[in-house]
Design a protein around this motif. Structure first.
Motif, PDB file in Angstrom:
ATOM      1  N   GLN A 440       9.962  -0.600  -0.926  1.00  0.00           N
ATOM      2  CA  GLN A 440       9.167   0.610  -0.400  1.00  0.00           C
ATOM      3  C   GLN A 440       9.583   1.643  -1.609  1.00  0.00           C
ATOM      4  O   GLN A 440       8.870   2.543  -2.076  1.00  0.00           O
ATOM      5  CB  GLN A 440       9.441   1.304   1.056  1.00  0.00           C
ATOM      6  CG  GLN A 440       8.463   0.578   1.747  1.00  0.00           C
ATOM      7  CD  GLN A 440       8.364   1.155   3.184  1.00  0.00           C
ATOM      8  OE1 GLN A 440       9.602   1.701   3.547  1.00  0.00           O
ATOM      9  NE2 GLN A 440       7.409   1.258   3.923  1.00  0.00           N
ATOM     10  N   ALA A 444       6.570  -0.019  -4.379  1.00  0.00           N
ATOM     11  CA  ALA A 444       5.185   0.447  -3.865  1.00  0.00           C
ATOM     12  C   ALA A 444       4.648   1.629  -4.548  1.00  0.00           C
ATOM     13  O   ALA A 444       5.551   2.267  -5.273  1.00  0.00           O
ATOM     14  CB  ALA A 444       5.469   0.912  -2.441  1.00  0.00           C
ATOM     15  N   ASP A 459       1.821  -2.815   0.534  1.00  0.00           N
ATOM     16  CA  ASP A 459       2.412  -1.557   0.663  1.00  0.00           C
ATOM     17  C   ASP A 459       2.224  -1.301   2.250  1.00  0.00           C
ATOM     18  O   ASP A 459       3.198  -0.894   2.864  1.00  0.00           O
ATOM     19  CB  ASP A 459       1.809  -0.410  -0.160  1.00  0.00           C
ATOM     20  CG  ASP A 459       2.005  -0.446  -1.286  1.00  0.00           C
ATOM     21  OD1 ASP A 459       2.771  -1.373  -1.922  1.00  0.00           O
ATOM     22  OD2 ASP A 459       1.573   0.424  -2.294  1.00  0.00           O
ATOM     23  N   ALA A 463       4.964  -1.419   5.457  1.00  0.00           N
ATOM     24  CA  ALA A 463       5.393  -0.316   6.328  1.00  0.00           C
ATOM     25  C   ALA A 463       5.170  -0.833   7.755  1.00  0.00           C
ATOM     26  O   ALA A 463       6.054  -0.255   8.387  1.00  0.00           O
ATOM     27  CB  ALA A 463       4.413   1.110   5.896  1.00  0.00           C
TER      28      ALA A 463
END
Lengths: 527, 317
Positions: A440, A444, A459, A463
């Protein structure tokens, strides 16, 4: 002791044993003391207390300071670990996968919107005052929150540090920026250290609550410590500790064999090899997950890497085993083109990619990229990087790619970041941090260090995986996301190398302090 | 006084040169690809974080403006703070420069008398066996890279004989003088290379001086041996050798990086190397300017010495 840990320890000892057979009885004898905690006590000899352990590290030269929030070198963190209390360290044996330090535990709210840090009562600073939530708040949100260092940015990217609040003396409530279930792994990575509320300047004599208290510091030369007898948990066995800066790998090894230090950090593979015949010293490479990934980034924004077949061909072309053998003399592990090997969120269940030059050649032909010209750019940023690039280029030539290496002078690869991010093929390395949070932060959303990788689906999956409270579900989603990276991603990651540390015969208990990459000495003992 | 005027004139010239060179160093750091942002913020920093850090370091301002600001502070003795670690540059100079000066000074103290002896010995017996042995030896020694000399000395004196420590572990808070044993190997390594070069230089000028009618006359007048060498040959031969020796000694202060690394000697050379790798402009600028100043000062001293010798020589005649 969990089964997983047992197995790892067993494998490690097995590998060391095999090496010892090749080198001789000196090392073989050494292996019997290479067992973690319980076994050591079982052997009947309790570790000796007392003495001053001297350890050598690279260090940051005369410009280093005691402010570890502003100190990028490994020694800065090692020094701080000896001096200050920690929130916690990653520990596969621990109940939450962590071993807490100045905390009693961390609770996560049901909606994953807030983490409550429970302060361990009775932790005392060297000035006699008790550690409270205010100290943790100051260290986390004021000092760490303002730091530009990558290790501290990971927390700022996940928690709303500015809105953190103390709830009484023994509780800190830390809101998350988005729902995450793996926050303990971020806060208890070992690098969140606690200093007293209001601390701005770092100097000798300031109150601290780590296992040792600083008695001497000379920038670029080293620091000296004495045991802090009121340390929470347990008091160190050592009377004192001396951390020295010795920049050159051979000089560090020389200081170790010459008896001037008892521990030498991060030797180069060649230096480490010269020590294998010495019965007075022992190689103690860091174990998983504290391995540095050595990788090659393919830029998807330029030809031929916009074609997934070419990317796969490059991954298949690399001969991982040979790299481990020739560059690291077997002292490394093969990678599977994904970072963060050994962390709980690493997708270890994916098939291992094997060396398949035939298929690589076929894929390149299909993509019309056989005979394509590629220049790999790298630099001597960590030992083994340039050697790896040289071998990779040879592997690529074998599958019909006209490959060549360009080696930049030390420091330039990352200093000229715009040029780096635009390279078609770049050598790089990854520090050991958890897989999903790292993705992340640095990959990302089309980040410049992602080299053209932009995939909203992955992505979102990452999450979602991080927001799953059920560990099984989190693992499944995380693995799915990493599978996409493994199949279509633009990173070749053939080797994970340990920090090749070495210590004098009889030194023990460093591994027991966890976070081996930045060794701690609170449980260490001398022969 | 003649000499004072000479020194004053040279000092003024050196000051102008120092300003020009400091600007040149700054220009070089400006054209060097990349900046300190990655060293400070890490490779993974986002574009916004990079911009923040760059602005924080003041790197978003034009180079000329940054140089002007630096120069204005430098004149007042403030060389600024390093980008990495934020320590004052003058602190680094204060702790590391004396160590490097000590190393260079000790090397000179070993090299100068030995080179004089060997130079006289070989120069006065040009073509003899001794001359050939020493000259060839010096030539070989001068050709061996410093790190090989260092490795050989370590192998023999530290590992095999075990009489000296392998690395210069200086006591915390102390200077290399607190651990004199640790100075031996670094000084020996630098001296070996320096001695070879200086001996060859002196040999040539001694041979030239010995062939002058003046020395011939002295010899015919019955002056022989040490007296001839010291009173008549040396003063005439020393001029060029002194200047060459000061040149190498001055350069030694900042460029003993190899020896600093091998023996972990806490000198200024490695600090400069680190600063360049991290693109730490204030640090590079401060250290390089200080080294330039040292070099100019040493050259000035060399010229004054050479002039003094020349003056004595003039009286001698």
């Amino acid at each position: 002791m969990s089964r997983q840990f047992d197995r790892r320890a067993f494998l490690r000892r097995g590998a060391a044993g095999a090496a010892a057979l090749a080198v001789g009885p000196g090392l073989l004898a050494a292996c019997s003391t290479d067992a973690p905690g319980a076994d050591r006590e079982g052997a009947g000899s309790s570790p000796r207390s007392g003495g001053t352990l001297r350890a050598a590290f690279v260090g940051g030269g005369a410009s280093e300071t005691l402010d570890f929030f502003n100190g990028p070198s490994a020694l800065d963190l090692v020094r701080a670990r000896a001096w200050h209390g920690t929130l916690g360290n990653l520990d596969p044996e621990g109940p939450d996968g962590v071993r807490y330090g100045v905390l009693k535990g961390i609770d996560v709210s049901d909606d994953l919107s807030a983490y409550t840090l429970h302060v361990r009562p009775g932790v005392r600073f060297t000035d006699g005052s008790e550690l409270t939530s205010a100290d943790i708040l100051h260290s986390l949100s004021v000092l760490a929150g303002r730091s530009t260092l990558p290790v501290y940015r990971l927390a700022a990217a996940n928690f709303d540090l500015a809105s953190a609040k103390a709830d009484g003396d023994l509780k800190v409530v830390l809101p998350t920026l988005r729902p995450i279930a793996d926050g303990r792994m971020i806060l208890c990575q070992g690098n969140f250290l606690v200093v007293k509320d209001g601390t701005r300047a770092f100097r000798k004599g300031m109150p601290s609550c780590g296992p040792f208290r600083l008695t001497e510091f000379t920038a670029g030369q080293g620091s000296a410590f004495e045991r802090y007898d009121d340390h929470y948990g347990h008091v160190p066995l050592l009377d004192g500790l001396e951390l020295r800066s010795i920049a050159d790998s051979t000089a560090r090894a020389g200081a170790l064999t010459g008896g001037e230090v008892d521990f030498a950090h991060d030797l180069s593979p060649v230096t480490a090899r010269t020590l294998t015949g010495d019965a007075k010293v022992r190689l103690v490479p860091t174990g998983s997950p504290y391995l540095v990934g050595l990788s090659f980034q393919m830029n998807m924004a330029v030809e031929p890497f916009d074609d997934p077949r070419v990317r796969e061909a490059f991954k298949l072309a690399v001969d991982r085993e040979t790299m481990v053998k020739t560059v690291f003399y077997g002292n490394a592990e093969t990678g599977n083109d994904l970072p963060a090997m050994g962390f709980p969120d690493y997708a270890g269940s994916l098939p291992r990619r094997t060396h398949d030059p035939e298929r690589a050649r076929k894929l390149l032909k299909e993509a019309g990229a056989d005979g394509t010209e590629v220049r790999l750019t790298t630099g001597p940023e960590t030992p083994g990087m340039v050697e790896m690039a040289t071998l990779f280029v040879e592997d690529l030539k074998k599958v019909g790619v006209k490959a060549s290496v360009r080696e930049l002078p030390a420091g330039q690869l990352y200093a000229d970041f715009a040029a780096y991010a635009a390279l078609p093929l770049a050598g790089s390395y990854q520090m050991p941090i958890p897989a999903l949070s790292t993705y992340q932060m640095s990959t990302a959303g089309g980040s410049p260090s992602a080299f053209g990788w932009k995939d909203a689906e992955t992505d979102a999956l990452v999450a979602k995986a991080r927001a799953a409270s059920d560990p099984a579900e989190a693992k499944e989603l995380g693995t799915l996301a990493q599978r996409t990276r493994w199949e279509k991603g633009n990173q070749v990651l053939p080797v994970f190398k340990p920090n090749l540390n070495a210590q004098a015969e009889g030194v023990a208990g460093i591994r027991e302090d966890l976070f081996e990459q930045f060794p701690g000495f609170s449980q260490a003992s001398l022969a | 006084m003649n000499l004072l005027a000479f020194a004053g004139r040279r000092l003024a010239g050196a000051a102008v040169l120092l300003v020009l060179l400091s600007a040149a160093v700054f220009a070089v750091t400006a054209v060097l690809p990349g900046d300190a942002v990655s060293a400070v913020a890490g490779v993974d920093a986002s574009a916004a974080q990079r911009a923040d850090v760059r602005a924080g370091l003041g790197l978003d301002r034009p180079a000329a403006e940054r140089y002007a600001a630096w120069a204005a502070d430098a004149v007042r003795g403030d060389l600024g703070h390093g980008f990495v670690g934020e320590r004052p540059v003058t602190d680094i100079l204060a702790t590391r420069l004396p160590n490097s000066l000590l190393l260079a000074g000790l090397t000179l103290a070993v090299t100068a008398p030995l080179a004089t002896l060997l130079g006289l010995w070989t120069g006065l017996r040009g073509g003899g066996t001794a001359d050939r042995v020493v000259s060839t030896g010096a030539q070989v020694l001068a050709a061996i890279p410093e790190f090989v000399v260092a490795a050989l000395l370590v192998a023999v004196l530290a590992v095999w004989a075990g009489v000296l420590p392998r690395v210069s572990v200086v006591p915390l808070g102390g200077t290399p003088l607190d651990a004199p044993r640790a100075l031996v190997l670094p000084v020996l390594t630098l001296s070996a290379v320096g001695l070879a070069v200086a001996t060859r230089l002196l040999r040539v000028s001694v041979a030239d001086a010995a062939a002058t009618p003046y020395c011939e006359a002295a010899r015919l007048g019955g002056v022989r041996g040490i007296r001839l060498a010291v009173r008549h040959v040396l003063p005439n031969a020393a001029g060029p050798a002194v200047q060459a020796l000061t040149l190498t000694t001055g350069a030694l202060v900042g460029s003993a990086v190899v020896v600093e690394n091998v023996f972990d000697y806490p000198g200024i050379g490695r600090e400069l190397q680190l600063a360049v790798a991290a693109r730490d402009v204030p640090m590079v600028q401060g250290i390089a300017t200080a080294l330039v100043a040292v070099m100019l000062l040493v050259l000035l001293l060399g010229d004054v010495c050479a002039r003094l010798i020349g003056a004595r020589e003039g009286h001698g005649r």
